[in-house]
Design an enzyme around this catalytic site. Structure first.
Site, PDB file in Angstrom:
ATOM      1  N   SER A   1     -25.976 -16.945   6.656  1.00  0.00           N
ATOM      2  CA  SER A   1     -26.072 -15.763   7.512  1.00  0.00           C
ATOM      3  C   SER A   1     -27.488 -15.233   7.538  1.00  0.00           C
ATOM      4  CB  SER A   1     -25.138 -14.696   6.940  1.00  0.00           C
ATOM      5  OG  SER A   1     -25.413 -13.445   7.517  1.00  0.00           O
TER       6      SER A   1
ATOM      7  N   TYR B   1     -21.248  -9.327  -0.585  1.00  0.00           N
ATOM      8  CA  TYR B   1     -21.001 -10.388   0.398  1.00  0.00           C
ATOM      9  C   TYR B   1     -22.305 -11.126   0.714  1.00  0.00           C
ATOM     10  CZ  TYR B   1     -21.225 -12.304   5.070  1.00  0.00           C
ATOM     11  OH  TYR B   1     -21.524 -13.119   6.132  1.00  0.00           O
TER      12      TYR B   1
ATOM     13  N   LYS C   1     -23.959 -15.205  -0.087  1.00  0.00           N
ATOM     14  CA  LYS C   1     -24.611 -16.140   0.842  1.00  0.00           C
ATOM     15  C   LYS C   1     -25.947 -16.614   0.251  1.00  0.00           C
ATOM     16  CE  LYS C   1     -21.571 -16.171   4.189  1.00  0.00           C
ATOM     17  NZ  LYS C   1     -20.674 -17.318   4.284  1.00  0.00           N
TER      18      LYS C   1
HETATM   19  N1  UFG Z   1     -22.530  -0.774  15.100  1.00  0.00           N
HETATM   20  C1  UFG Z   1     -22.190   0.425  15.653  1.00  0.00           C
HETATM   21  N2  UFG Z   1     -20.881   0.833  15.596  1.00  0.00           N
HETATM   22  C2  UFG Z   1     -19.907   0.075  15.013  1.00  0.00           C
HETATM   23  C3  UFG Z   1     -20.270  -1.157  14.436  1.00  0.00           C
HETATM   24  C4  UFG Z   1     -21.598  -1.555  14.488  1.00  0.00           C
HETATM   25  O1  UFG Z   1     -23.031   1.136  16.199  1.00  0.00           O
HETATM   26  O2  UFG Z   1     -18.741   0.497  14.992  1.00  0.00           O
HETATM   27  C5  UFG Z   1     -23.921  -1.239  15.208  1.00  0.00           C
HETATM   28  C6  UFG Z   1     -24.605  -1.493  13.886  1.00  0.00           C
HETATM   29  O3  UFG Z   1     -25.217  -0.343  13.401  1.00  0.00           O
HETATM   30  C7  UFG Z   1     -25.595  -2.597  14.258  1.00  0.00           C
HETATM   31  C8  UFG Z   1     -24.873  -3.367  15.356  1.00  0.00           C
HETATM   32  O4  UFG Z   1     -23.895  -2.482  15.874  1.00  0.00           O
HETATM   33  O5  UFG Z   1     -26.755  -2.049  14.815  1.00  0.00           O
HETATM   34  C9  UFG Z   1     -24.168  -4.630  14.872  1.00  0.00           C
HETATM   35  O6  UFG Z   1     -23.326  -4.330  13.779  1.00  0.00           O
HETATM   36  P1  UFG Z   1     -22.222  -5.362  13.249  1.00  0.00           P
HETATM   37  O7  UFG Z   1     -21.471  -4.685  12.160  1.00  0.00           O
HETATM   38  O8  UFG Z   1     -21.433  -5.895  14.381  1.00  0.00           O
HETATM   39  O9  UFG Z   1     -23.091  -6.571  12.674  1.00  0.00           O
HETATM   40  P2  UFG Z   1     -24.232  -6.573  11.553  1.00  0.00           P
HETATM   41  O10 UFG Z   1     -25.482  -6.995  12.238  1.00  0.00           O
HETATM   42  O11 UFG Z   1     -24.267  -5.345  10.770  1.00  0.00           O
HETATM   43  O12 UFG Z   1     -23.667  -7.700  10.565  1.00  0.00           O
HETATM   44  C10 UFG Z   1     -23.397  -8.990  11.016  1.00  0.00           C
HETATM   45  C11 UFG Z   1     -22.223  -9.571  10.241  1.00  0.00           C
HETATM   46  C12 UFG Z   1     -22.588  -9.835   8.823  1.00  0.00           C
HETATM   47  C13 UFG Z   1     -23.846 -10.605   8.744  1.00  0.00           C
HETATM   48  C14 UFG Z   1     -24.939  -9.973   9.546  1.00  0.00           C
HETATM   49  C15 UFG Z   1     -26.129 -10.876   9.579  1.00  0.00           C
HETATM   50  O13 UFG Z   1     -21.127  -8.692  10.244  1.00  0.00           O
HETATM   51  O14 UFG Z   1     -21.568 -10.614   8.246  1.00  0.00           O
HETATM   52  O15 UFG Z   1     -24.515  -9.776  10.889  1.00  0.00           O
HETATM   53  O16 UFG Z   1     -27.230 -10.254  10.129  1.00  0.00           O
HETATM   54  F1  UFG Z   1     -24.247 -10.691   7.441  1.00  0.00           F
END
Ligand code: UFG
Length: 378
Positions: A139, A164, A168
């Protein structure tokens, strides 16, 4: 025991897909079967459903034992032994693992135990059967707060902010050490950015348990009316509209990246010479197959903000999606997107689908399966 090697036709090559009933795993099984590979799935169904396996059969038309399914955890060594005894496995694509960032903070022991021990058992049993080809589901989280953007494979890894992410990083190290200790191994570490979307059939997709943690499934559930509004975590980042920027990649593109990785391991694509950025390249074996540790980002190279995603999804579903701005979420970075030239040049792989298509496919999956796999039997 020597590595069996991958220098043969896909039809004669058997791939073990751990976690093959899951979101990325099921889409990868479709692409493998479409490319002629034989597939054995091992999945404990702790966060997935056997319906996904049945749907993979439906999509590909493979009803015979070119696809086999075992419901087992990797922690059950005897069961893993049985899978290797009953199938002549040539390579492994290893997805199985717990993956909820927030949950991992509260259940570190479960996360370390499951993700690390499961992988150790898998690798030990595999090498005893002469199977030393493994593609690992890593990841972009291993980069932590990135040194530079776009993030290339040489970017320094940083301490993950949750167990988590740590698993990785640790597993990348363990698998690298495995190669260093035994040059018969061939390992590929694929660092995924943010996989979204679904198969165009609408038959397989992401099926989160409970309230989704990730943006896309959350937006999709607001769009269908199961949740009230999207909570946008922060609008004061140093990004064009202030909301977090990520590299969203269609899960089918991501799945195809795994087929490309197998071709690369088999020596069918790439230069065969020492490659750049993070890769440890060993001498190719006599049959031309590769040995070493290859590291590749799988992303589109394009960043989209949270508001970009909401707007694209509104277009796909045809109505407005309510949202509210909230404080930043702890542990989030401002922007994260991939340098994709290494995967393009070495694997011969690039993502094909854009955000509009990702949202259309997500929406089709969501409307055809409003409760995910829960109420389906096949
Ligand atoms: N976000 C929101 N509201 C939500 C969920 C997310 O505004 O309800 C925002 C977050 O702040 C972020 C973006 O949307 O800016 C993406 O968030 P995600 O939770 O969808 O994804 P992340 O980038 O945080 O994490 C993902 C995977 C992880 C992995 C990571 C690698 O969930 O498993 O990418 O960069 F490790």
């Amino acid at each position: 025991m020597a590595n069996k090697g991958l220098a043969k036709a896909p039809e004669d090559t058997c791939i073990l897909v751990t976690g093959g009933a899951g979101f990325i795993g099921s889409h990868t099984c479709v692409e493998l079967l479409n490319n002629g590979y034989r597939v054995v799935i091992i999945d404990d169904l702790s966060n997935s459903s056997e319906v996904a396996v049945k749907r993979v059969r439906r999509i590909t038309g493979v009803t015979d034992d070119r696809l086999r399914f075992y419901q087992n955890t990797l922690l059950d060594r005897a069961a893993v032994e049985r899978v290797f005894d009953e199938n002549d496995i040539d390579a492994i694509i290893h997805f199985a693992g717990f993956k909820a960032v927030g949950e991992s903070v509260h259940k570190p022991l479960e996360y370390y135990w499951n993700n690390l021990t499961g992988t150790l058992v898998l690798c030990d049993v595999a090498r005893n059967h002469g199977c030393k080809n493994l593609v690992f589901s890593s990841s972009a989280t291993v980069y932590g707060e990135p040194e530079r953007i776009p993030i290339d494979e040489d970017c320094e890894k940083h301490q993950a902010t949750n167990p988590y992410g740590q698993t990785k990083t640790m597993l990348e190290q363990i698998l690298t050490d495995l190669y260093v200790g035994d040059n018969e191994w061939d390992i590929v570490l694929l660092r995924y950015f943010n996989p979204i979307g679904a198969h165009e059939s609408g038959l397989i997709g992401e099926d989160p348990k409970g309230i989704p943690n990730n943006l896309l499934p959350y937006v999709a559930q607001v769009a269908i009316g199961k949740l009230e509004k999207v909570h946008v975590f922060g609008d004061d980042y140093d990004t064009p509209d202030g909301t977090g920027v990520r590299d969203y990649i269609h899960v089918v593109d991501l799945a195809r990246g795994h087929v490309s990785a197998l071709n690369w391991m088999a020596g069918r694509v790439g230069t065969g010479k020492a490659t750049t950025r993070g890769t440890i390249a060993g001498e190719p074996a006599a049959d031309g197959t590769r040995r070493g540790v290859g590291i590749f980002n799988l992303g589109t190279g394009k960043g989209s903000s949270v508001l970009d995603v909401i707007r694209a999804f509104e277009k796909a579903c045809g109505h407005e999606i309510p949202y509210v701005i909230e404080p930043r979420r702890e542990g989030d970075v401002a922007a994260c997107y991939a340098a994709v030239d290494k995967a393009r040049d070495e694997l011969g792989w690039t993502a094909q689908y854009d955000m509009e298509r990702m949202c259309q496919d997500s929406w089709r999956w969501q409307t055809m399966n409003p409760d995910g796999y829960a109420s389906a039997t096949e």
